[in-house]
Design a protein around this motif. Structure first.
Motif, PDB file in Angstrom:
ATOM      1  N   ASP B 182     -83.301  -9.287 -49.393  1.00 33.41           N
ATOM      2  CA  ASP B 182     -84.047  -8.124 -49.854  1.00 33.41           C
ATOM      3  C   ASP B 182     -84.171  -8.142 -51.375  1.00 33.41           C
ATOM      4  O   ASP B 182     -83.432  -7.483 -52.084  1.00 33.41           O
ATOM      5  N   ASN B 183     -85.084  -8.966 -51.890  1.00 32.46           N
ATOM      6  CA  ASN B 183     -85.274  -9.040 -53.335  1.00 32.46           C
ATOM      7  C   ASN B 183     -86.750  -9.266 -53.631  1.00 32.46           C
ATOM      8  O   ASN B 183     -87.539  -9.509 -52.714  1.00 32.46           O
ATOM      9  N   PRO B 184     -87.135  -9.159 -54.916  1.00 32.44           N
ATOM     10  CA  PRO B 184     -88.576  -9.169 -55.224  1.00 32.44           C
ATOM     11  C   PRO B 184     -89.332 -10.375 -54.638  1.00 32.44           C
ATOM     12  O   PRO B 184     -90.475 -10.237 -54.252  1.00 32.44           O
ATOM     13  N   ALA B 185     -88.692 -11.543 -54.568  1.00 32.53           N
ATOM     14  CA  ALA B 185     -89.414 -12.708 -54.059  1.00 32.53           C
ATOM     15  C   ALA B 185     -89.115 -12.973 -52.578  1.00 32.53           C
ATOM     16  O   ALA B 185     -89.660 -13.901 -51.997  1.00 32.53           O
ATOM     17  N   GLY B 186     -88.270 -12.135 -51.988  1.00 33.79           N
ATOM     18  CA  GLY B 186     -87.964 -12.288 -50.570  1.00 33.79           C
ATOM     19  C   GLY B 186     -87.306 -13.614 -50.229  1.00 33.79           C
ATOM     20  O   GLY B 186     -87.480 -14.154 -49.141  1.00 33.79           O
ATOM     21  N   GLN B 187     -86.517 -14.121 -51.174  1.00 36.63           N
ATOM     22  CA  GLN B 187     -85.848 -15.402 -50.937  1.00 36.63           C
ATOM     23  C   GLN B 187     -84.365 -15.147 -50.636  1.00 36.63           C
ATOM     24  O   GLN B 187     -83.748 -14.325 -51.317  1.00 36.63           O
ATOM     25  N   PRO B 188     -83.816 -15.834 -49.627  1.00 35.43           N
ATOM     26  CA  PRO B 188     -82.380 -15.624 -49.363  1.00 35.43           C
ATOM     27  C   PRO B 188     -81.536 -16.028 -50.572  1.00 35.43           C
ATOM     28  O   PRO B 188     -81.751 -17.105 -51.141  1.00 35.43           O
ATOM     29  N   ARG B 189     -80.596 -15.159 -50.950  1.00 37.91           N
ATOM     30  CA  ARG B 189     -79.710 -15.494 -52.082  1.00 37.91           C
ATOM     31  C   ARG B 189     -78.268 -15.445 -51.621  1.00 37.91           C
ATOM     32  O   ARG B 189     -77.848 -14.448 -51.021  1.00 37.91           O
ATOM     33  N   TYR B 190     -77.524 -16.453 -51.956  1.00 41.83           N
ATOM     34  CA  TYR B 190     -76.075 -16.527 -51.681  1.00 41.83           C
ATOM     35  C   TYR B 190     -75.731 -16.175 -50.224  1.00 41.83           C
ATOM     36  O   TYR B 190     -74.739 -15.508 -49.961  1.00 41.83           O
ATOM     37  N   THR B 191     -76.572 -16.602 -49.278  1.00 41.16           N
ATOM     38  CA  THR B 191     -76.289 -16.266 -47.882  1.00 41.16           C
ATOM     39  C   THR B 191     -75.569 -17.406 -47.172  1.00 41.16           C
ATOM     40  O   THR B 191     -75.049 -17.214 -46.072  1.00 41.16           O
ATOM     41  N   PHE B 192     -75.568 -18.594 -47.766  1.00 38.82           N
ATOM     42  CA  PHE B 192     -74.910 -19.773 -47.194  1.00 38.82           C
ATOM     43  C   PHE B 192     -75.310 -19.964 -45.727  1.00 38.82           C
ATOM     44  O   PHE B 192     -74.468 -20.240 -44.877  1.00 38.82           O
ATOM     45  N   ASP B 193     -76.591 -19.763 -45.449  1.00 37.06           N
ATOM     46  CA  ASP B 193     -77.162 -19.927 -44.103  1.00 37.06           C
ATOM     47  C   ASP B 193     -76.520 -19.007 -43.062  1.00 37.06           C
ATOM     48  O   ASP B 193     -76.602 -19.262 -41.868  1.00 37.06           O
ATOM     49  N   ASN B 194     -75.851 -17.975 -43.526  1.00 35.73           N
ATOM     50  CA  ASN B 194     -75.269 -17.018 -42.589  1.00 35.73           C
ATOM     51  C   ASN B 194     -76.315 -15.943 -42.279  1.00 35.73           C
ATOM     52  O   ASN B 194     -76.822 -15.281 -43.182  1.00 35.73           O
ATOM     53  N   VAL B 195     -76.651 -15.792 -40.993  1.00 39.15           N
ATOM     54  CA  VAL B 195     -77.710 -14.854 -40.618  1.00 39.15           C
ATOM     55  C   VAL B 195     -77.316 -13.416 -40.965  1.00 39.15           C
ATOM     56  O   VAL B 195     -78.141 -12.621 -41.419  1.00 39.15           O
ATOM     57  N   GLU B 196     -76.042 -13.084 -40.783  1.00 38.36           N
ATOM     58  CA  GLU B 196     -75.597 -11.705 -41.035  1.00 38.36           C
ATOM     59  C   GLU B 196     -75.705 -11.339 -42.519  1.00 38.36           C
ATOM     60  O   GLU B 196     -75.910 -10.184 -42.858  1.00 38.36           O
ATOM     61  N   LEU B 197     -75.538 -12.359 -43.381  1.00 41.64           N
ATOM     62  CA  LEU B 197     -75.605 -12.067 -44.815  1.00 41.64           C
ATOM     63  C   LEU B 197     -77.041 -11.888 -45.299  1.00 41.64           C
ATOM     64  O   LEU B 197     -77.270 -11.417 -46.416  1.00 41.64           O
ATOM     65  N   LEU B 198     -78.024 -12.278 -44.448  1.00 36.81           N
ATOM     66  CA  LEU B 198     -79.420 -12.123 -44.874  1.00 36.81           C
ATOM     67  C   LEU B 198     -79.738 -10.666 -45.197  1.00 36.81           C
ATOM     68  O   LEU B 198     -80.499 -10.369 -46.106  1.00 36.81           O
ATOM     69  N   ALA B 199     -79.143  -9.764 -44.430  1.00 37.40           N
ATOM     70  CA  ALA B 199     -79.394  -8.335 -44.660  1.00 37.40           C
ATOM     71  C   ALA B 199     -78.616  -7.816 -45.865  1.00 37.40           C
ATOM     72  O   ALA B 199     -78.682  -6.637 -46.186  1.00 37.40           O
ATOM     73  N   GLY B 200     -77.861  -8.680 -46.508  1.00 32.78           N
ATOM     74  CA  GLY B 200     -77.084  -8.258 -47.672  1.00 32.78           C
ATOM     75  C   GLY B 200     -75.674  -7.880 -47.276  1.00 32.78           C
ATOM     76  O   GLY B 200     -75.322  -7.895 -46.093  1.00 32.78           O
ATOM     77  N   VAL B 201     -74.857  -7.547 -48.283  1.00 33.89           N
ATOM     78  CA  VAL B 201     -73.494  -7.115 -48.010  1.00 33.89           C
ATOM     79  C   VAL B 201     -73.572  -5.731 -47.383  1.00 33.89           C
ATOM     80  O   VAL B 201     -74.084  -4.805 -48.001  1.00 33.89           O
ATOM     81  N   GLN B 202     -73.104  -5.607 -46.148  1.00 29.76           N
ATOM     82  CA  GLN B 202     -73.144  -4.284 -45.521  1.00 29.76           C
ATOM     83  C   GLN B 202     -72.248  -3.359 -46.315  1.00 29.76           C
ATOM     84  O   GLN B 202     -71.086  -3.649 -46.575  1.00 29.76           O
ATOM     85  N   PHE B 203     -72.849  -2.229 -46.628  1.00 34.65           N
ATOM     86  CA  PHE B 203     -72.206  -1.351 -47.584  1.00 34.65           C
ATOM     87  C   PHE B 203     -70.909  -0.729 -47.050  1.00 34.65           C
ATOM     88  O   PHE B 203     -69.900  -0.672 -47.743  1.00 34.65           O
ATOM     89  N   ILE B 204     -70.941  -0.275 -45.799  1.00 35.55           N
ATOM     90  CA  ILE B 204     -69.785   0.483 -45.296  1.00 35.55           C
ATOM     91  C   ILE B 204     -68.526  -0.383 -45.123  1.00 35.55           C
ATOM     92  O   ILE B 204     -67.462  -0.005 -45.605  1.00 35.55           O
ATOM     93  N   PRO B 205     -68.636  -1.565 -44.488  1.00 35.12           N
ATOM     94  CA  PRO B 205     -67.420  -2.398 -44.443  1.00 35.12           C
ATOM     95  C   PRO B 205     -66.903  -2.750 -45.838  1.00 35.12           C
ATOM     96  O   PRO B 205     -65.684  -2.743 -46.064  1.00 35.12           O
ATOM     97  N   ALA B 206     -67.829  -2.997 -46.781  1.00 35.47           N
ATOM     98  CA  ALA B 206     -67.394  -3.332 -48.145  1.00 35.47           C
ATOM     99  C   ALA B 206     -66.598  -2.170 -48.728  1.00 35.47           C
ATOM    100  O   ALA B 206     -65.536  -2.359 -49.336  1.00 35.47           O
ATOM    101  N   MET B 207     -67.120  -0.974 -48.515  1.00 37.69           N
ATOM    102  CA  MET B 207     -66.470   0.185 -49.093  1.00 37.69           C
ATOM    103  C   MET B 207     -65.134   0.500 -48.403  1.00 37.69           C
ATOM    104  O   MET B 207     -64.159   0.840 -49.066  1.00 37.69           O
ATOM    105  N   ILE B 208     -65.115   0.351 -47.079  1.00 40.59           N
ATOM    106  CA  ILE B 208     -63.846   0.559 -46.368  1.00 40.59           C
ATOM    107  C   ILE B 208     -62.809  -0.435 -46.896  1.00 40.59           C
ATOM    108  O   ILE B 208     -61.654  -0.092 -47.120  1.00 40.59           O
ATOM    109  N   GLY B 209     -63.248  -1.663 -47.132  1.00 43.18           N
ATOM    110  CA  GLY B 209     -62.341  -2.677 -47.663  1.00 43.18           C
ATOM    111  C   GLY B 209     -61.827  -2.293 -49.042  1.00 43.18           C
ATOM    112  O   GLY B 209     -60.617  -2.270 -49.289  1.00 43.18           O
ATOM    113  N   LEU B 210     -62.760  -1.952 -49.931  1.00 43.51           N
ATOM    114  CA  LEU B 210     -62.385  -1.683 -51.322  1.00 43.51           C
ATOM    115  C   LEU B 210     -61.465  -0.467 -51.437  1.00 43.51           C
ATOM    116  O   LEU B 210     -60.537  -0.458 -52.234  1.00 43.51           O
ATOM    117  N   PHE B 211     -61.742   0.568 -50.654  1.00 43.75           N
ATOM    118  CA  PHE B 211     -60.975   1.797 -50.836  1.00 43.75           C
ATOM    119  C   PHE B 211     -59.797   1.943 -49.885  1.00 43.75           C
ATOM    120  O   PHE B 211     -58.763   2.447 -50.276  1.00 43.75           O
TER     121      PHE B 211
END
Lengths: 157, 510
Positions: B182-211
């Motif tokens: 999800d970026n201006p050029a629509g190119q996958p970034r730092y996804t390492f060919d992982n399909v789940e990462l294409l949608a980006g870092v899911q916010f809620i698991p990240a936040m549950i982890g951090l806090f």
């Protein structure tokens, strides 16, 4: 595990360089100078400048050697073991839950961690069973989250 | 009027009211346990709200947060261990009051003045938000760019610890936000060919982890036991509060105003509001020498302030879609998941929803009084629950919550990774809040930055050509200059005028 300012600065600087280099391969929006690489490059430059600032500041403050300060808890074998157990238990859940089901996997996670933290085994198991059933009923039944099932515990779903 | 009636109909349903009551109890419980913060209460609640309609979901979060911020005062008062960072400012006074047998009076003051601050903040929210939304409708990418930068800058500069460490947190958040397609050029970034990462870092698991996970890990590492609870006496929760209100009306109002204003600033929230209000209170007090010895005045002002900030933080969140603190950052994530895009258009498209949120705020602050009374009376029982039993259960909630977002184990992996990152960050005094704000605001920053650069044809001057953009830009730059000004001030004083000057320089330059 505390990095000293020099090491932290170095890590931030290296991180910035790594992001910048990796972002060089990203494409621009057709016909524009900006695109997928713009933001990572901006973040990278910010990181590199911050890293440099931290390094200079550390050097001025007389810090010459990058070092890692081990926290108190790393000195205690028990604490290190507890943290490792906690991490391994989460990995265990990820690996085992799909095959053995949510109830046994979560029981193991909670009961083992409680016992690692010096809870009496009987209390640990009793509380874990209760918590496990509550979580399963709340998420699995009420909120319809497809928690991994166990064949022999199908009646809970 | 029909919109208001519709809003009332949305809120006054048995289901929504039940959710509010349950969330209040949950917020009380989490806030009252030392080490579990209001943000963690929100983080643990989000997976549950995920399955609700927007109004009960927001109602749950609003109520739980307001309760948790108050309940954070309970362990602060009885154990000298603030339950939330927002309570840390006046913990000394509250604890000393307990030692002299006035625990219930101290907690009653926290409760009543929290409710007053919260209601004041809500009134400001109700009146200011629609007006600001009118203005915000005229905003272009330049104004939004500066607002986001201002929010991120405030988050860095007001975070506890040094500014460079706050910046490290921000970089972590912004970098995590670049992952995905999800970026201006629509190119996958730092996804390492992982399909789940294409949608980006899911916010809620990240936040549950951090806090939450980081907190569990820290407890596991420290192996701390529950400390003994002070007795504190039975002086009545509400008995002295009317006298306190009559004695300190200016302090109450000043705390409410300061808290709401700080909360409304993008990037600054209840924690910093409490500290600033406590300092202001001491500065203008007739008895500054009594502060820190069990004096209720600072408690009144800072207590009103931190709950005022909770309401105030919703102003930028609802009007601009820019969070005022880490809790509203989570809320914005939830709103997006629910398909409601926070920002000025929500006031036009779904005004009934906004009014429903306002009603919920009033309800939350009113229900706080009876629930708070129960919590104070039950405090000893809550505090005696051993953390070594509670933490494993919380870890399990984290796992299920992270799984529930996409029904995928990848959420749990993400949670674990961010849990370890959060743990390491806290070990190194790197604050968490700027990382969360970076993660939430990263996409908005990128979109508005790239759009603006294309519109401006690469000229940075265009960022200052529109009047509001120029004002916001200059204000942001002024915020950046604060450390420099403080440094110069210190140099001007010769740096040898005692401890405060040294402290200030440590905070900024360290």
């Amino acid at each position: 595990m505390k990095f000293n300012d020099l090491l932290l600065g170095l890590l931030v600087l290296l991180g910035g360089i790594a992001i910048y280099v990796s972002a060089l391969g990203f494409t621009d929006i057709p016909g524009q100078d900006y695109g997928a690489g713009t933001m990572p490059r901006a973040v990278a430059v910010f990181a590199a400048l911050l890293g440099l600032f931290m390094i200079v500041k550390a050097l001025v403050a007389g810090i010459r050697i990058p070092s890692l300060d081990l926290a108190d808890w790393l000195g205690s074998r028990r604490s290190v073991l507890s943290v490792l157990v906690a991490l391994v238990l989460v990995v265990f859940y990820i690996v085992a839950a799909p095959s053995i089901g949510f109830v046994p996997a979560s029981l193991v996670v909670m009961a083992v961690l409680m016992m690692t933290l010096k809870t009496k085994p009987l209390t640990a198991v009793a509380v874990s069973v209760l918590a496990c059933v509550v979580i399963q009923q709340a998420f699995g039944r009420l909120l319809l989250v497809p928690l991994p099932r166990s064949e022999f515990l199908g009646f809970l779903w | 009027m029909s919109i208001l009636a519709e809003a009332f109909a949305l809120v006054f349903q048995p289901y929504v009211l039940l959710v509010i009551l349950a969330a209040a109890a949950f917020g009380m419980f989490v806030g009252a346990i030392p080490g579990l913060t209001a943000t963690m209460a929100t983080a643990l609640l989000v997976p549950v709200t995920f399955f609700m309609d927007p109004v009960p979901a927001i109602a749950a979060i609003v109520t739980a947060t307001a309760m948790a911020i108050f309940a954070g005062d309970i362990p602060g008062t009885l154990l000298r261990m603030p339950g939330t960072p927002a309570s840390a400012a006046y913990v000394e006074d509250a604890y000393k009051m307990t030692r002299s047998g006035r625990a219930e009076e101290a907690l009653g003051a926290s409760l009543v003045f929290s409710a007053i601050g919260g209601i004041f903040g809500t009134i400001v929210l109700v009146t200011a938000a629609p007006v600001l939304a009118e203005v915000a409708l005229k905003f272009s990418s330049f104004e939004y760019f500066w607002l986001v930068v201002l929010g991120l800058s405030c988050a860095v500069f007001v975070s506890p610890g040094s500014v460079p460490r706050g910046m490290i947190a921000l970089i972590i958040g912004l970098f995590a936000a670049t992952i995905g397609i999800d970026n201006p050029a629509g190119q996958p970034r730092y996804t390492f060919d992982n399909v789940e990462l294409l949608a980006g870092v899911q916010f809620i698991p990240a936040m549950i982890g951090l806090f939450a996970v980081s907190e569990v890990l820290r407890f596991v590492a420290s192996g701390a036991e529950n400390p003994a609870v002070e007795k504190g006496g039975r002086t009545g929760v509400f008995r002295k509060q009317w006298t306190n209100l009559k004695r300190y009306p200016v302090q109450t109002l000043r705390g409410s105003v300061t808290g709401t204003a700080i909360g409304a600033l993008p990037g600054a929230g209840a924690d910093i509001a409490a500290w600033i209000s406590y300092a202001i209170s001491k500065k203008f007090s007739k008895q500054p020498q009594k502060y820190g010895t069990g004096h209720v005045e600072g408690l009144v002002e800072a207590g009103a302030s931190n709950n005022g900030a909770v309401s105030g933080a919703w102003i930028p969140a609802l009007v601009f879609g820019i969070p005022g603190d880490s809790i509203t950052a989570i809320v914005i994530g939830v709103l997006y998941i629910k398909g409601l895009n926070p920002g000025p258009t929500i006031f036009i498209n779904q005004p009934q929803l906004i009014y429903a949120v306002f009603i919920v705020f009033f309800l939350a602050n009113i229900i706080m009084l009876p629930m708070g009374w129960i919590a104070i009376k039950a405090a000893r029982t809550i505090l005696s629950i051993p953390a070594r039993v509670l933490m494993p259960i919380i870890l399990m909630f984290c796992i299920v919550g992270s799984f529930a977002i996409n029904n995928s184990p990848f959420g749990i992996i993400l949670m674990l990774v961010f849990g370890v990152i959060g743990f390491l960050m806290e070990e190194n005094d790197v604050p968490i809040a700027p990382a969360i704000l970076g993660l939430v605001l990263g996409p908005m920053l990128e979109q508005n930055f790239v759009t603006s650069m294309i519109k401006a044809d690469g000229s940075f001057l265009a960022f200052f050509e529109r009047p509001i953009a120029a004002g916001l830009g200059l204000f942001t730059i002024a915020v950046w200059c604060i450390p420099l000004v403080m440094l110069l001030l210190r140099r001007g004083r010769g740096g040898g005028e005692g401890k405060p000057a040294v402290d200030a320089s440590d905070r900024i330059g360290d």
